[in-house]
Design an enzyme around this catalytic site. Sequence first.
Site, PDB file in Angstrom:
ATOM      1  N   ARG A  60    -104.514   9.290 -17.539  1.00  0.00           N
ATOM      2  CA  ARG A  60    -105.895  10.030 -16.164  1.00  0.00           C
ATOM      3  C   ARG A  60    -106.155   8.519 -16.019  1.00  0.00           C
ATOM      4  NH1 ARG A  60    -110.806  10.196 -18.124  1.00  0.00           N
ATOM      5  NH2 ARG A  60    -111.699  12.353 -17.668  1.00  0.00           N
ATOM      6  N   LYS A 109    -111.747   2.189 -19.570  1.00  0.00           N
ATOM      7  CA  LYS A 109    -112.699   2.290 -20.828  1.00  0.00           C
ATOM      8  C   LYS A 109    -113.161   0.616 -21.541  1.00  0.00           C
ATOM      9  CE  LYS A 109    -111.268   6.859 -21.721  1.00  0.00           C
ATOM     10  NZ  LYS A 109    -109.983   7.360 -22.840  1.00  0.00           N
TER      11      LYS A 109
END
Length: 277
Positions: free
Chosen positions: A253, A213
């Site tokens: 995840r 991210k």
Amino acid sequence: MSRPRVMGVVNVTPDSFSDGGRYLTAEAAVTHGLDLLADGADLLDIGGESTRPGATRPLVSEELARVVPVIRQLADAGAVVSVDTMRSEVAEAALRAGATLVNDVSGGLADPRMLAVVADTGASYVAMHWRAHSDHMTDFAAYDGPGGVVAGVRDELAGRVEAMLAAGIAEDRIVLDPGLGFAKRAEHNWELLADLEPLRALGFPLLVGASRKSFLGSLLAPEGGPPRPVEEREHAHAAVVAHLTRLGAWGVRVHDVRAARDTIAATAAIVAKERTP
Ligand code: PMM
């Protein structure tokens, strides 16, 4: 399982920030899923809608066509499959095709039928903290109440839990996720990672997605320079996975399953010795 489960990401999308376009055909996506299983994934998360900031939504028919054949093949191959979708029609089709878990980044807010569908099917449900669709979520990245982002996310997720239970979803089917990067600026993500206890105190297992991210990219940017490219954020991500392992997260995840499994193994080995009197 005492270590975090490793959820491997299979994005069947043209535009995901991390891997968009790489696994757009069913064949490529299935091959990638099988590779992730061989690397040690405990479950695979199959998604057909990109949620990158600014993304526009695919048609329902497009999303279905992307994920259903991939889910069917991977479930048939023995994988535990979750579907990453905000749409109840997609969740229903995915569960029919062999998925057992619905990963809804909107926590049921994007589709008013979602919670009822999950309740009726008895599927497990990941409810992520979310405020708005990706094309305007950055407008909602403010947490001005007392307790800042941690209290804001906790309170909004507590509201979603009430809605899930009221819809008839069994308590032991619910997993919560703070939703790193969704209507959150970089410092919000770090604050959440530093203080997950109030979320855990809601009483549900926690899944966290930090992999690749942009808050990692901006952390690693040279002064005044561009963010570190997506594929060069794995070492920083490993530190996050180690932290989540220590905290006893239910799952992580991730895109690089092998790196996550290695990080978890080393962290767990240290923790096991710490606990020995
Ligand atoms: N992040 C993305 C997509 N789905 N689901 C959950 N539960 N948690 C997340 O943090 C999450 C998610 C966006 O990342 P991607 O584009 O790399 O899949």
